[in-house]
Design a protein around this motif. Structure first.
Motif, PDB file in Angstrom:
ATOM      1  N   PHE A   1      -6.394  52.688  -0.232  1.00 18.70           N
ATOM      2  CA  PHE A   1      -5.682  53.671   0.359  1.00 18.70           C
ATOM      3  C   PHE A   1      -6.229  54.259   1.945  1.00 18.70           C
ATOM      4  CE2 PHE A   1      -4.868  54.523  -4.340  1.00 18.70           C
ATOM      5  CZ  PHE A   1      -3.623  53.938  -4.147  1.00 18.70           C
TER       6      PHE A   1
ATOM      7  N   ASP B   1       2.549  48.965  -2.015  1.00 21.09           N
ATOM      8  CA  ASP B   1       1.903  49.682  -3.154  1.00 21.09           C
ATOM      9  C   ASP B   1       1.752  48.959  -4.601  1.00 21.09           C
ATOM     10  OD1 ASP B   1       1.148  51.448  -1.447  1.00 21.09           O
ATOM     11  OD2 ASP B   1       2.510  52.637  -1.743  1.00 21.09           O
ATOM     12  N   LYS B   2       3.033  48.398  -4.780  1.00 20.67           N
ATOM     13  CA  LYS B   2       3.314  47.717  -6.094  1.00 20.67           C
ATOM     14  C   LYS B   2       2.551  46.539  -6.413  1.00 20.67           C
ATOM     15  CE  LYS B   2       6.454  48.089  -9.707  1.00 20.67           C
ATOM     16  NZ  LYS B   2       6.803  49.415 -10.178  1.00 20.67           N
TER      17      LYS B   2
ATOM     18  N   GLU C   1       7.993  60.099  -3.070  1.00 21.46           N
ATOM     19  CA  GLU C   1       8.333  58.915  -2.073  1.00 21.46           C
ATOM     20  C   GLU C   1       9.329  59.106  -1.167  1.00 21.46           C
ATOM     21  OE1 GLU C   1       8.980  55.478  -4.482  1.00 21.46           O
ATOM     22  OE2 GLU C   1       7.887  56.432  -6.310  1.00 21.46           O
TER      23      GLU C   1
ATOM     24  N   LYS D   1      -0.798  44.258   2.469  1.00 19.44           N
ATOM     25  CA  LYS D   1      -1.803  45.134   1.974  1.00 19.44           C
ATOM     26  C   LYS D   1      -2.643  45.705   2.938  1.00 19.44           C
ATOM     27  CE  LYS D   1      -1.660  42.221  -2.208  1.00 19.44           C
ATOM     28  NZ  LYS D   1      -2.754  41.393  -3.016  1.00 19.44           N
TER      29      LYS D   1
ATOM     30  N   HIS E   1      -3.933  54.393   4.846  1.00 13.37           N
ATOM     31  CA  HIS E   1      -2.932  55.356   4.917  1.00 13.37           C
ATOM     32  C   HIS E   1      -3.125  56.527   5.833  1.00 13.37           C
ATOM     33  CE1 HIS E   1      -1.690  52.465   1.862  1.00 13.37           C
ATOM     34  NE2 HIS E   1      -0.340  53.071   1.869  1.00 13.37           N
TER      35      HIS E   1
ATOM     36  N   LYS F   1       2.525  54.264  -5.897  1.00 15.17           N
ATOM     37  CA  LYS F   1       0.994  54.337  -6.262  1.00 15.17           C
ATOM     38  C   LYS F   1       0.404  55.640  -5.750  1.00 15.17           C
ATOM     39  CE  LYS F   1      -0.230  49.818  -7.928  1.00 15.17           C
ATOM     40  NZ  LYS F   1      -1.612  48.897  -8.079  1.00 15.17           N
ATOM     41  N   ILE F   2       0.875  55.798  -4.308  1.00 15.24           N
ATOM     42  CA  ILE F   2       0.149  57.079  -3.783  1.00 15.24           C
ATOM     43  C   ILE F   2       0.923  58.480  -4.425  1.00 15.24           C
ATOM     44  CG2 ILE F   2       0.076  58.603  -1.424  1.00 15.24           C
ATOM     45  CD1 ILE F   2      -0.143  55.881  -0.163  1.00 15.24           C
TER      46      ILE F   2
ATOM     47  N   ALA G   1      -0.474  45.783  -4.909  1.00 17.31           N
ATOM     48  CA  ALA G   1      -1.716  45.987  -4.176  1.00 17.31           C
ATOM     49  C   ALA G   1      -2.800  45.364  -5.328  1.00 17.31           C
ATOM     50  CB  ALA G   1      -2.214  47.502  -4.183  1.00 17.31           C
TER      51      ALA G   1
END
Length: 249
Positions: free
Chosen positions: A213, A66-67, A170, A37, A216, A178-179, A69
């Motif tokens: 986020f 992301d899944k 992706e 994370k 990132h 998610k992003i 988070a």
């Protein structure tokens, strides 16, 4: 052994093994899932020291992180299958909870339970009256109803014709589910739009979406999207092999 099993679990999202190994694997892999994370160079090096394989590390930080988070813990599930022939060992399936789409959909679409009473004489009478009234209404006003349905269907058809199919963002290294959802909601739903965006603009979109986020780095995303939009997949793949989670080394 645990390193190889953890890598397989991250890549394939579920594995079949014995209950004893699954319990040992849970203690081994769940701290790594929590570590993912925090997408930093230090976290990636720590996880790599356990998994010792680049592909599971990329999958963990780019997709799995992301899944999971929003999940505080309990990332895995053990489903017992019974006893194995030969050595009578207890076998099971171990899977990542957030990637069992069938179970997630079943939970989301589970209908609410309703109580039914046997004393339904009055309700049956009301139902019969409602049915007769509906039939009468259809007989008297059948044609307008058909016209109304046809009128309502036309805008939907026009909307479907004008819709533009979104790209799979992706495929850009560094962008997970998610992003991709955040960018799509902000109107950046194609490779061309992402290529026209600046890293600063993308950074603002991510900052508005939440602090999860913040780690990132979108510096290479527009360039990757430009190669994808131009169909230069081989060149994109070669460049991504040199990147570290979407970042230039």
């Amino acid at each position: 052994m645990l390193s190889n099993m953890a890598g397989s679990l991250i890549l394939h999202k579920r594995i079949e093994t014995t209950v004893a190994k699954a319990k040992a694997l849970r203690k081994y892999v769940e701290p790594l899932l929590t570590k993912s994370k925090d997408d930093s160079t230090h976290s990636r090096r720590v996880v790599f020291s356990y998994l010792r394989d680049k592909e599971p590390v990329k999958e963990l930080f780019n997709v799995v992180a992301d899944k999971i988070a929003d999940r505080p813990g309990g990332y895995t599930r053990i489903v017992k299958l019974g006893t194995r022939q030969g050595d009578a060992a207890d076998v099971c399936i171990m899977e990542l909870v957030d990637f069992n789409e069938t179970m997630l959909l079943a939970t989301a679409e589970k209908p609410a339970k309703t109580r039914r009473s046997r004393r339904g004489g009055g309700k049956k009478a009301d139902s019969a009256e409602t049915t007769e009234a509906k039939a009468s209404s259809e007989t008297k006003e059948g044609t307008p109803a058909v016209v109304e349905e046809t009128t309502k269907a036309e805008p939907v058809a026009v909307q479907e014709e004008n819709a533009v199919e979104a790209d799979d963002l992706e495929k850009v290294e560094g962008i997970g589910p998610k992003i991709a959802e955040v960018l799509t909601e902000a109107g950046v739903d194609t490779f061309a739009k992402l290529a026209d965006s600046t890293p600063e603009t993308i950074r603002e979109i991510l900052d508005q979406a939440g602090s999860q986020f913040a780690s990132h780095d979108p510096a290479t995303w527009p360039q990757q999207a430009k190669l994808a939009a131009d169909g230069k997949w081989d060149e994109l793949k070669a460049w991504q092999d040199e990147l570290d989670g979407g970042r230039e080394n």
